[in-house]
Design a protein around this motif. Structure first.
Motif, mmCIF file in Angstrom:
data_model
loop_
_atom_site.group_PDB
_atom_site.id
_atom_site.type_symbol
_atom_site.label_atom_id
_atom_site.label_comp_id
_atom_site.label_asym_id
_atom_site.label_seq_id
_atom_site.Cartn_x
_atom_site.Cartn_y
_atom_site.Cartn_z
ATOM 1 N N ILE A 133 -43.524 67.238 32.125
ATOM 2 C CA ILE A 133 -43.204 65.835 32.359
ATOM 3 C C ILE A 133 -43.210 65.604 33.857
ATOM 4 O O ILE A 133 -42.302 66.033 34.565
ATOM 5 N N ASN A 134 -44.232 64.902 34.355
ATOM 6 C CA ASN A 134 -44.315 64.599 35.777
ATOM 7 C C ASN A 134 -43.698 63.223 35.991
ATOM 8 O O ASN A 134 -44.256 62.225 35.522
ATOM 9 N N PRO A 135 -42.559 63.158 36.666
ATOM 10 C CA PRO A 135 -41.875 61.864 36.804
ATOM 11 C C PRO A 135 -42.735 60.792 37.449
ATOM 12 O O PRO A 135 -42.709 59.636 37.018
ATOM 13 N N VAL A 141 -46.009 60.438 37.521
ATOM 14 C CA VAL A 141 -47.067 59.965 36.608
ATOM 15 C C VAL A 141 -46.448 59.097 35.522
ATOM 16 O O VAL A 141 -46.955 58.011 35.196
ATOM 17 N N THR A 142 -45.345 59.563 34.965
ATOM 18 C CA THR A 142 -44.683 58.800 33.902
ATOM 19 C C THR A 142 -44.193 57.455 34.426
ATOM 20 O O THR A 142 -44.376 56.417 33.778
ATOM 21 N N GLY A 143 -43.564 57.485 35.599
ATOM 22 C CA GLY A 143 -43.055 56.240 36.180
ATOM 23 C C GLY A 143 -44.175 55.251 36.453
ATOM 24 O O GLY A 143 -44.060 54.060 36.142
ATOM 25 N N ALA A 151 -47.043 55.179 34.983
ATOM 26 C CA ALA A 151 -47.577 54.727 33.686
ATOM 27 C C ALA A 151 -46.721 53.596 33.122
ATOM 28 O O ALA A 151 -47.239 52.602 32.606
ATOM 29 N N TYR A 152 -45.419 53.733 33.230
ATOM 30 C CA TYR A 152 -44.529 52.673 32.752
ATOM 31 C C TYR A 152 -44.772 51.370 33.510
ATOM 32 O O TYR A 152 -44.885 50.297 32.919
ATOM 33 N N LEU A 168 -36.605 59.299 31.374
ATOM 34 C CA LEU A 168 -37.978 58.797 31.233
ATOM 35 C C LEU A 168 -38.320 58.341 29.816
ATOM 36 O O LEU A 168 -39.465 58.019 29.533
ATOM 37 N N ASN A 169 -37.340 58.308 28.925
ATOM 38 C CA ASN A 169 -37.673 57.949 27.545
ATOM 39 C C ASN A 169 -37.741 56.436 27.372
ATOM 40 O O ASN A 169 -36.993 55.684 28.009
#
Lengths: 219, 400
Positions: free
Chosen positions: A6-8, A10-12, A14-15, B144-145
């Motif tokens: 989980i790469n924060p 990248v995830t952030g 993406a959101y 992050l969920n």
């Protein structure tokens, strides 16, 4: 669960991209129109029935007038009678006519009347008229109204013999997607870049971060 | 440590963005009612019933008293730094209620308590996770969920508050402090009633009948203390005992013939109680709390925010058992697909109306999608049942 899964960032990202995409998609492709102007106040409701019609003159600020919304009240949805909306220009020529009935009106609801965009609507005076030719007073539809004519200087409303202003909104459809996109982004940014919220977010964010760091980090 | 800092910053930024930019009318509705505490109203149920004709917003108040007092207290603090515009906005239910220049401020400020309640939940679980790898995984899942971001910070629902009570109860029971666990659970009940379902599992851990009796008196005493003053109010009785939760968990049934029904939630609950009895010497109530709160969501036409009740229990389990991740992932897809197909503007499009009020001209994505919503709900249930089975299988096999 591996730290690498989980790469924060990248995830952030993406959101944020997801949120922006949903917002722009629905604004540009879905709604495709923006708020023009209107009169947002209702002090009370006046009755729309077979002897009392409602009308409001108005002057849109933008070209592409596309929707008029009027605040109406059909108490307990008791009225199912025919209801008509007529839009005329300053010469009296009918621009749009829509027939509906009381079932389309909620108990305190902005009812939307939509017609093809008027490309040269900016600065011109129009009048919309609501009539309920078969409605008795016992089942009349309430029209949101204020006596204060100063709330909308660009026009005047009537319900029966009473003068004032109706509670209504106007929406326009920009002529091209590029123009719509710019205006949507401009509107959103004006809400986002709200100084008090930025200050509060910064202060609260710092407090949260320092609390989290103190509570959650390994010592 | 740099990676945890990075995670915290990203999680925080996402929360602040979603809090300030996304709007749901339930947030406004709750604080509209809560503001009356600052005017000296203590029985909001009766106040609404008595003043319905003069209020700009006439929905009844359907939550237990603590929600009113907590949000009322926060409103009094919030308006100090958001200005008088907050009250004006809360009382404006006309067609231009989204045309306020500082609406982002109001949304951010009203949701602030939930940001810190969630931090408290995360903190408690990290105290139960000595392994740094597990701790990082739990943090990543929590921060992050999409469930937390959507249900707590976008919708602005207060379910993280009773969830905090249940997590405190889990924590205290794990430390064998059953009295404190019961106090926390009962305080949570006065935000939302579902934690009442978790009380028997704590009582099953009592070491003797006398302890059971004393704890039972404690539970009753707290109930009387906080609900007793409202019992004379018919409006409170109507709101509290006719909650949608109570009605919805009875809705999933299988006909047995002769008019009799098998209530799926209660059948599951009895099974959980029986298995919990088998492991009554174990102070770790994770399987009980996770499966009960998840079962409520399964067997009801759930509101999205109900998943917050189980979410952090699920993350805690997945942090230690990542091999169980597939089922929750599938369940998440089913969960959100069903939610977005509901006939309600504010499940998706309407959330952005604070940024562009014109979005409210768009109708809901679907107005009659019973088959697709049922299919997605089924996926959610199936995946969730698989997860529950996995959780129990690990705990029942583990030595106490």
């Amino acid at each position: 669960m591996s730290k690498n899964l989980i790469n924060p960032s990248v995830t952030g990202l993406a959101y944020l991209l997801g949120l922006m995409s949903v917002f722009l998609f629905f604004s540009v492709i879905g709604a495709r129109r923006l708020y023009d102007s209107g009169q947002p106040h209702s002090v009370y409701f006046l009755g729309l029935n077979r002897v009392s019609s409602a009308s409001q003159s108005f002057t849109p600020l933008h070209n592409g007038l596309n929707v008029v919304r009027v605040y109406l009240k059909n108490v307990s949805i008791r009225n199912h009678d025919p209801l008509s909306f007529t839009l005329t220009d300053s010469t009296g020529q009918v621009v749009s006519h829509i027939d509906l009935n009381g079932s389309n009106v909620g108990d305190g609801d902005s009812v939307r009347f939509q017609f093809p965009p008027l490309p040269d609507s900016a600065g011109r005076t129009f009048t919309f008229t609501l009539t309920a030719p078969t409605t008795e007073t016992s089942t009349e539809i309430g029209v949101g109204f204020t006596d204060d004519t100063g709330t909308y200087p660009a026009g005047l409303g009537h319900v029966g013999r009473q003068s004032g202003e109706l509670n209504f909104d106007l929406y326009y459809r920009p002529q091209n997607i590029g123009s719509l996109l710019v205006q949507v982004l401009s509107l959103a940014l004006s809400r986002i870049l709200d100084l008090p919220s930025l200050v509060i977010a910064t202060l609260v964010g710092l407090l949260w971060y320092f609390l989290a760091k103190r509570l959650l980090f390994d010592r | 440590m740099p990676k945890i800092k990075h995670l915290l910053i990203v999680g925080l930024l996402l929360r602040l963005v979603v809090m300030a930019w996304l709007y749901h009318p339930d947030l406004k509705s709750q604080y509209f009612h809560a503001q009356f505490l600052s005017q000296g109203v203590t029985n909001i149920y009766q106040y609404i019933a008595d003043h319905k004709a003069s209020l700009p917003y006439t929905d009844s108040y359907n939550y237990p008293p603590f929600t009113f007092f907590t949000q009322g207290l926060w409103f009094s603090i919030a308006r100090l730094f958001s200005g008088s515009g907050l009250s004006t906005w809360l009382n404006d239910w006309g067609p231009n209620q989204l045309a306020y220049a500082h609406i982002s401020t109001y949304l951010l400020v009203l949701k602030l308590p939930y940001l810190f309640a969630e931090l408290a939940v995360i903190y408690l679980f990290t105290k139960l996770l000595p392994n740094p790898e597990h701790k990082y995984s739990f943090l990543a899942l929590s921060l992050l969920n999409p469930v937390s971001l959507y249900a707590i910070f976008a919708l602005g629902q207060f379910d993280i508050l009773p969830a905090l009570g249940t997590v405190l109860a889990l924590y205290f029971t794990a430390k064998s402090h059953r009295t404190w666990a019961l106090v926390c659970i009962m305080l949570a009940v006065f935000f939302k009633t579902y934690p009442l379902l978790l009380v028997p599992f704590i009582l099953l851990r009592c070491k003797s009948l006398s302890e059971l009796f004393k704890q039972g008196i404690l539970v009753l005493g707290i109930s009387v203390l906080f609900i007793g003053p409202f019992f004379k109010s018919p409006a409170f009785i109507a709101s509290f005992f006719q909650s949608s939760l109570g009605q919805r968990i009875l809705s999933a049934q299988i006909g047995l013939g002769g008019g009799e029904e098998l209530y799926l939630f209660f059948a599951s609950y009895v099974i959980f109680l029986c298995v919990s009895w088998q492991r009554k010497n174990s102070p770790d109530l994770l399987p009980e709390f996770l499966s009960t709160t998840l079962a409520v969501v399964f067997f009801a036409q759930y509101h999205a925010q109900w998943l917050v009740w189980s979410a952090y229990f699920i993350f805690y389990h997945l942090a230690r058992h990542p091999q169980d991740a597939l089922a929750p992932l599938l369940g998440l897809v089913g969960f959100f697909c069903r939610v977005f197909l509901l006939a309600d503007q504010f499940v998706l499009v309407g959330l952005f109306s604070a940024l562009n009020p014109s979005l409210l001209l768009i109708p809901p994505l679907s107005t009659n999608a019973i088959i697709p919503t049922s299919m997605f709900h089924t996926v959610f249930i199936a995946a969730g049942l698989y997860l529950i089975t996995s959780v129990w299988s690990r705990y029942v096999q583990k030595p106490n």
